[in-house]
Enzyme design. Structure first.
Site, PDB file in Angstrom:
ATOM      1  N   PHE A   1      45.311   9.423  24.518  1.00  8.70           N
ATOM      2  CA  PHE A   1      44.146  10.311  24.459  1.00  8.70           C
ATOM      3  C   PHE A   1      44.164  11.410  25.519  1.00  8.70           C
ATOM      4  O   PHE A   1      43.112  11.813  26.026  1.00  8.70           O
ATOM      5  CB  PHE A   1      42.844   9.500  24.572  1.00  8.70           C
ATOM      6  N   CYS A   2      45.347  11.920  25.845  1.00  7.51           N
ATOM      7  CA  CYS A   2      45.482  12.977  26.860  1.00  7.51           C
ATOM      8  C   CYS A   2      44.820  12.564  28.173  1.00  7.51           C
ATOM      9  O   CYS A   2      44.202  13.385  28.862  1.00  7.51           O
ATOM     10  CB  CYS A   2      44.887  14.291  26.361  1.00  7.51           C
ATOM     11  N   ALA A   3      44.937  11.291  28.505  1.00 13.78           N
ATOM     12  CA  ALA A   3      44.353  10.777  29.756  1.00 13.78           C
ATOM     13  C   ALA A   3      45.241   9.648  30.268  1.00 13.78           C
ATOM     14  O   ALA A   3      44.772   8.536  30.525  1.00 13.78           O
ATOM     15  CB  ALA A   3      42.932  10.294  29.515  1.00 13.78           C
TER      16      ALA A   3
END
Length: 466
Positions: free
Chosen positions: A378-380
């Protein structure tokens, strides 16, 4: 089932969302109404947004310098959109400026380059951030990270420690208004008070917060005010490609914009430049007028629904998810798992099922049930590493690597309690290994696909035939 869940049954907003009554193909040859649990990535358009854009397109033209009637209408619409979007976060026109651009990532990058960091100055951000509120700061300053606890919630005591440790050197605290992974809601106004007391300013990534909660940027005389906020239309039911940076007028009244060209100047001579006033100084080139109109229409629609009603609707669905998901064998939910806390968080629920690849879960849900979720990091990635208690070398997102990641279900306006029931029933089948298809990993794309089945996408939309 909780009282939160019961109250959601009569609150159906699905008719306001485009595509809700589509039919999508399934592996068994049938079709079904799609169920969207992927709102944290992007939202569908509201019908009112679609209608507003269609009406506006017949008048679309250049803005600000055109003399034609369509240009006058477009200019008025663009500037009215600026007023409407600023009002959505309670911006004060004498204190704040509204700058249109591409998306939240663009907005944070712009701010990072417009703040003119001096050597030795520090940005404090956190371990729960999306990469968009982490990587830009690394390019311009030294960065310190606020820890999160085992539930992924911010450790404000550690923020106080970092402010003291870097005393008189902290220029900015950059924090997410709501996590796109766990839905946790940092107390942004309390953090603002801490930042201002230490002589720093605060920037809040509101990409996840804005579609779900009312935002008040605050008066600059209030110690709890927010100095800068950013948000994206594609998460606000207006997927027409725009984003907004809203912040202190005094920041953008001076200095050289990082992107220059048409629209950013008052006068250019062979030897000199006089820059335009804000916000034109920071809106180089022809703006996305349609995107601005769409975003304004979306926030007007959300305000008609009422952000308190949006929050109550989504809290009921989140409570239902947190109550029902633990029934699935082998499931583990991350973040705050207490249904009683649904109203104090966003409707973003990450989970894994023991022994089942998160990418396979996403593929089966889509192919056999018409349910959209998101799987991955999740781009995290730093945040996911903390949630999963991994070392630096254990989290890789390469398609052929060990599949470390989670499944994320995120709720929106069109979701219902019946959608929650459908998701839980499908996950029961997946946990038992009773899905119908045989799936293989596409090592190039890093996704699972059902063998022998590929629906003809062009039967549903074909740009070449449009």
């Amino acid at each position: 089932m909780s009282s939160h869940a019961t109250s959601a049954a009569s609150f159906d907003l699905s008719a306001q969302v485009t595509g809700h009554d589509n039919q999508v193909p399934l592996l068994d040859g049938s079709c079904t109404r799609p169920i969207n649990f992927d709102h944290a990535a992007s939202t569908p358009a509201l019908r009112s947004v679609h209608e507003t854009v269609n009406k506006f397109l017949s008048w679309y033209s250049s803005v600000h310098r055109g003399t034609g009637f369509s240009s006058q209408i477009s200019t008025a619409a663009f500037e009215n959109a600026r007023t409407i979007v600023g009002g959505f976060v309670s911006a004060r026109p004498d204190q704040h400026v509204v700058i249109f651009g591409a998306n939240t990532t663009w907005a944070i990058n712009k701010l990072a380059r417009r703040l003119a960091f001096r050597p030795g100055e520090v940005v404090i951000t956190s371990e729960l951030e999306h990469h968009a509120d982490d990587l830009p700061w690394r390019q311009v300053a030294r960065v310190a990270y606020i820890r999160v606890d085992e539930r992924g919630q911010l450790d404000e005591d550690h923020l106080a420690y970092l402010l003291k440790q870097h005393e008189r050197r902290v220029k900015l605290v950059a924090i997410s208004g709501g996590s796109n992974v766990t839905g946790t809601l940092p107390n942004i106004h309390r953090i603002a008070e801490q930042a201002h007391a230490a002589g720093a300013r605060i920037a809040v990534d509101c990409a996840q917060l804005a579609p779900h909660r009312a935002i008040d940027i605050g008066d600059l005389d209030d110690p709890a005010h927010l100095d800068y906020v950013s948000l994206s239309a594609h998460k606000l039911y207006a997927p027409f490609g725009t984003g907004v940076l809203i912040g202190r007028r005094d920041t953008f009244a001076n200095g050289t914009p990082e992107t220059v060209g048409g629209g950013t100047i008052k006068v250019v001579t062979p030897s000199d430049i006089i820059w335009a006033d804000a916000p034109a100084r920071d809106e180089a080139g022809t703006p996305n007028v349609v995107g601005a109109v769409a975003l304004a229409a979306a926030v007007q629609a959300l305000e008609r629904i009422g952000m308190d009603n949006v929050a109550a609707h989504e809290a009921a669905l989140t409570a239902a998810l947190l109550e029902r998901l633990p029934e699935v064998p082998g499931i583990k939910i991350f973040g705050d798992t207490d249904p009683a806390n649904a109203a104090s968080r966003l409707g973003v629920v990450p989970f894994q099922i023991e022994g089942v690849d998160h990418r396979l879960i996403g593929a089966v849900l889509s192919s056999e049930y018409g349910i959209a979720v998101r799987s991955g990091a999740f781009c995290a990635q730093p945040y996911l590493r903390r949630l999963l208690n991994l070392s630096d070398d254990e989290l890789s997102c390469e398609p052929t690597s060990k599949p470390v990641g989670l499944v994320r279900a995120s709720v929106g306006l069109a979701n219902t309690l019946e959608d929650v029931d459908a998701l839980v029933a499908a996950l029961h089948t997946i946990a038992r290994g009773e899905h119908r298809g045989t799936y293989e990993l596409d090592t190039h794309e890093g996704v699972f696909r059902a063998q022998g089945w590929q629906p003809r996408l062009e039967d549903y939309f074909d740009l070449f035939a449009a």
